[in-house]
Write a protein that holds these residues in place. Structure first.
Motif: not given
Length: 384
Positions: A140-152
């Motif tokens: 929730r609240d992260l889906a709209a942010a299009k710039k995330w990537v899990i790195v670790a």
């Protein structure tokens, strides 16, 4: 000399388009990490994959939908992660491989207390894409942010580090990550006051490599398997005291995945895990270690917990985590881990243990107190 010049030209051409100072920083950092792991933890050195190509990074960014900051691209140019790099576009129906448990050796280490085990792995770009596509839309609240990537991430998946590709900032998830998209920044702004955070992940790696090199972190055994322990080993984050031959070393780690910037009651909640290492030193002429017994056993504990420098609580109880460790001269240290929540990002613990010479069943003299020097519980600037 001619060979070296040619080698430099090839190396330089491979990193055309990147600032030379940034390339040198990144290479130096990975050289340090590989050298340290080769010496202290060869399994990690073996797990570090070769860097990926520019073409691979371009394809990854196309698949992801946005570009990575230049310093992050360089990080992957020198190391492609800790697991094999199959074709990014191959179909893979093996959910167990991506989301299930494997016996990973995490480059970024962790801790183990009660039933909570963390060992953070530097994920490959392929796995970063799969993890990002699987988790971000459901948080929730992260889906709209299009710039995330899990790195670790820790495997099992209980702790996540997320890169904001827009400005390069690095974050770690709290216990409210899934429900509120709550994150904590892992890297402070540059000391110069420059607000540019593009090299956050590189600075995070540099600080981590320096802590490994200086001995702040070491390889320890948790429940029968080795891991890089994030419990600090150096002063002032690690305290030490010796009383009647018993040495006690203590240190704590901030646990972001069990913390919340605002819990259900509207309070901040900061979780810390702490490690206590104890051993019986050989007797000598030092008054601290001059005694006449070859073993002693812990019977009880006493803690004083402070929060923001003020008294918070006091604890008296039998044993430690349900055990009564018996210490013998020449034996391996006994260690255990526990946890303590605070409503502030800073606090401390001190106290003492009660020991009996010999053992509890056959005491060889009166009980004595062993001091536990005060050690800090601190939410750090750099979070691992």
């Amino acid at each position: 000399m001619i060979y070296l010049q040619e080698a430099y030209k090839v190396w330089h051409s491979n990193f055309r388009g990147y600032p030379e100072s940034l390339v040198i920083r990144t290479k130096r950092c990975w050289d340090t990490l590989r050298d340290w792991s080769s010496c202290h933890y060869p399994e990690i050195a073996d797990s570090l994959q070769p860097g990926v190509s520019e073409e691979f990074l371009d394809k990854f960014e196309q698949q992801l939908g946005w570009k990575l900051p230049l310093p992050v691209r360089l990080i992957y140019r020198f190391c492609g992660g800790q697991d094999a790099e199959p074709n990014l576009y191959e179909e893979d129906d093996s959910d167990d491989e991506i989301f299930g448990y494997r016996d990973y050796v995490g480059l970024f280490g962790g801790y183990n207390f009660y039933q909570h085990a963390v060992d953070v792995h530097f994920v490959s770009l392929r796995k970063a894409l799969l993890l990002t596509e699987h988790f971000i839309p459901s948080w929730r609240d992260l889906a709209a942010a299009k710039k995330w990537v899990i790195v670790a991430a820790s495997f099992p998946l209980v702790k996540f580090f997320l890169l904001d590709s827009h400005d390069g900032s690095l974050f770690v998830g709290t216990r409210n990550l899934a429900t509120h998209g709550e994150l904590i920044r892992c890297v402070p702004p540059p000391a110069s006051g420059d607000s540019d955070m593009q090299d956050s992940m590189l600075r995070w790696l540099e600080v981590y490599s320096s802590r490994l090199s200086c001995g702040m972190y070491s390889v320890q055994k948790f429940d029968g398997y080795e891991s890089i322990s994030l419990y600090p080993e150096l002063d002032p984050l690690c305290s030490e005291a010796v009383t009647t031959g018993v040495q006690i070393r203590s240190s704590a780690v901030f646990v972001p995945e069990y913390s919340a910037l605002e819990d259900e009651n509207g309070y901040d909640n900061y979780m810390f895990t702490y490690s206590i290492r104890m051993r019986l030193l050989p007797s000598d002429d030092d008054s601290r270690t001059n005694y006449a017994f070859s073993s002693c056993q812990l019977s009880s504990r006493h803690w004083i917990i402070k929060e923001n420098g003020a008294f918070k609580s006091e604890v008296h109880g039998p044993g430690v985590i349900g055990e009564y460790p018996l210490l013998r001269i020449g034996a391996d240290p006994y260690s255990y881990a526990s946890c303590s929540p605070l409503n502030a990002p800073y606090g401390s613990i001190c106290g003492d243990f009660t020991f009996l010479p010999g053992c509890l069943a056959r005491p060889e003299g009166p009980s004595f107190l062993v001091r536990v020097a005060e050690f800090p519980l601190e939410m750090p600037d750099y979070i691992y």
